[in-house]
Design an enzyme around this catalytic site. Structure first.
Site, PDB file in Angstrom:
ATOM      1  N   PRO A   2       0.803  -1.205   0.000  1.00 33.28           N
ATOM      2  CG  PRO A   2       0.213  -0.833   2.210  1.00 33.28           C
ATOM      3  CD  PRO A   2       1.114  -1.649   1.354  1.00 33.28           C
ATOM      4  CD  GLU A   3       2.457   4.630  -3.714  1.00 30.20           C
ATOM      5  OE1 GLU A   3       2.369   5.866  -3.652  1.00 30.20           O
ATOM      6  OE2 GLU A   3       2.934   4.031  -4.698  1.00 30.20           O
ATOM      7  CE  LYS A  52       4.650   4.938   1.484  1.00 33.84           C
ATOM      8  NZ  LYS A  52       5.974   4.770   0.853  1.00 33.84           N
ATOM      9  NE  ARG A 318      10.964   0.749  -4.540  1.00 34.77           N
ATOM     10  CZ  ARG A 318       9.898   0.989  -3.777  1.00 34.77           C
ATOM     11  NH1 ARG A 318      10.039   1.628  -2.640  1.00 34.77           N
ATOM     12  NH2 ARG A 318       8.706   0.604  -4.156  1.00 34.77           N
TER      13      ARG A 318
END
Length: 328
Positions: A2-3, A52, A318
Site C-alpha cells: 500500500p501507499e 504508511k 526503486r
DNA sequence: CATCGATGTTGAG
DNA sequence: TCAACCTCGATGG
C-alpha cells in the site's frame, strides 16, 4: 503493497468496526504473542494513520503500530460496516451488486456492505479479486487463520487478520509520538497550512533530487513509488531536479496535488492519477489499472501527452518512470 | 508448477 | 549499495 491511501482506509475500517468495542487479540503465528496478550480484552479507543503507518490505541494506554511494508495485508471477515467516506464513494460509483457486496474489478476497495448479517472476507492492503470476495461468502466466523497470521483482532462480529507486516509492535504513547515526530506531514493527518509549509521547507532545503525526496517519509509521509512518478509527471518536473532548485510555486503545487490525489485514493481505494476523465473513460480507468496512470509502469510506451517514449531509470534502487520531454 | 517481482523499510557493510 | 524481511498475484513453461 500500500501507499498512504490504503493505510488510511484500513485505519478508518478499524475506527468504524473496532473502536468502542472490546477486542480479543491473539497471534496465531506466535511472533506477536506478548503484544497481543497485552491488549486482549480491552476496548479499542482510537485508530488512525500517518503516512504508511497505522496506530491503534487501547484503553490501557497501550498502542499498536503496524507498518505493512511491501507485502503486508489485513483480511477482514464477518459483518463489516463500511466507513462513511468509503461507503459514499462506492455508492457514487455504483458498485453495489445484487447480493449487496460492494466491489470493483481491481479489488482493493472490495468491501462488504452494511446490510443483512452474512459471512464475507475482505482484504485490504493488497490487491485481491472481486471473485474471491464473492466466493468467500460461505466462510465460517471466525475463519481459521490462513498462513502466518501475526495478529488477529476480533470483536463479536468482525475479525481482522494481519499477515506479513514489516512492523507490528506494542508501543507506549511516548514512543508513538517519537515515531510520528520522525515522519513528515501527511495531509490526511495534519491539515492546514502548517503541514504544507513544513513540506515545502524540507523539500527545498536539500540538493537531493526531488524524485528521491518525495519517497523520503521524513519529507512527506505516505507517498510511494506510484504516486512519486505520477505527481512529478503531473507537475512536469524533472525527477532529478535538486530540491533546492525548485521554485516556491513548484513545491507548493506538488503538495497541493498530493492532497488531491491522496483524497481520491482514500475515497476510491485506487491510485487514480489521470486527470479530466469523465463518464466511460473514468469507469474504464477505474476498472483497468493500465489506464489509470500517466507514466507508472509505462516504460517504452509513448507518453500520453507528447508521444515520447516513457523512460525507466533506477533511482535510489526503486523504479522511476518519467517522460524526459514533458518533465524538464 | 516454478519463478519473478512488487504500491517498503531497515540495517549491515 | 544491497540483502533480508515474508507474501502472493502474475507470468511462463
Amino acid at each position: 503493497m500500500p501507499e498512504g491511501h490504503s493505510v488510511h482506509r484500513i485505519a478508518r475500517q478499524f475506527a468504524r468496526n473496532f473502536v468502542g468495542r472490546t477486542v480479543v487479540a491473539s497471534s496465531p503465528q506466535g511472533r506477536f504473542a506478548a503484544g497481543a496478550s497485552a491488549v486482549s480484552g480491552q476496548n479499542m479507543v482510537e485508530s488512525w494513520a500517518v503516512g504508511k503507518q497505522m496506530f491503534i490505541k487501547f484503553e490501557s494506554g497501550d498502542w499498536i503500530r503496524v507498518h505493512l511494508g511491501i507485502y503486508g495485508a489485513w483480511d477482514f471477515a464477518g459483518s463489516i460496516e463500511l466507513d462513511a467516506t468509503i461507503a459514499s464513494a462506492n455508492g457514487r460509483m455504483g458498485q453495489t451488486n445484487a447480493r449487496g457486496t460492494v466491489f470493483d474489478t481491481d479489488g482493493e476497495n472490495s468491501l462488504s456492505s452494511i446490510g443483512a448479517p452474512r459471512k464475507s472476507r475482505v482484504r485490504m492492503g493488497e490487491q485481491t479479486t472481486a471473485g474471491r470476495v464473492g466466493e468467500s461468502t460461505t466462510a465460517v466466523f471466525p475463519p481459521n487463520p490462513v498462513g502466518q497470521v501475526r495478529l488477529r483482532l476480533m470483536t463479536d462480529s468482525v475479525c481482522a487478520d494481519l499477515r506479513g507486516p514489516t512492523a507490528c509492535e506494542l508501543l507506549t504513547e511516548e514512543q508513538v509520538l517519537g515515531v510520528i515526530a520522525r515522519l513528515g506531514p501527511d495531509p490526511q493527518h495534519d491539515s492546514g497550512k502548517l503541514a504544507q509549509e513544513k513540506f515545502v521547507e524540507r523539500l527545498r532545503k536539500k540538493s537531493t533530487p526531488v524524485g528521491v525526496q518525495l519517497m523520503d517519509q521524513s519529507v512527506v509521509a505516505g507517498i510511494g513509488n506510484v504516486y512519486r512518478a505520477e505527481i512529478l509527471f503531473r507537475a512536469w518536473i524533472d525527477p532529478y531536479k535538486p530540491g533546492n532548485k525548485l521554485s516556491l510555486d513548484e513545491a507548493n503545487a506538488l503538495w497541493k496535488d498530493w492532497v488531491k490525489l491522496l483524497a481520491i485514493g482514500v475515497e476510491t481505494g485506487q491510485m487514480m492519477t489521470m486527470d479530466g476523465l469523465r463518464g466511460k473513460k473514468w469507469e474504464a480507468a477505474m476498472a483497468n489499472r493500465a489506464d489509470r496512470h500517466w507514466v507508472y509502469k509505462r516504460d517504452g510506451l509513448s507518453c500520453r501527452k507528447c508521444g515520447t517514449n516513457i523512460r525507466l531509470d533506477m533511482m535510489a534502487s526503486r523504479k522511476l518512470y518519467w517522460c524526459p520531454s514533458c518533465q524538464t
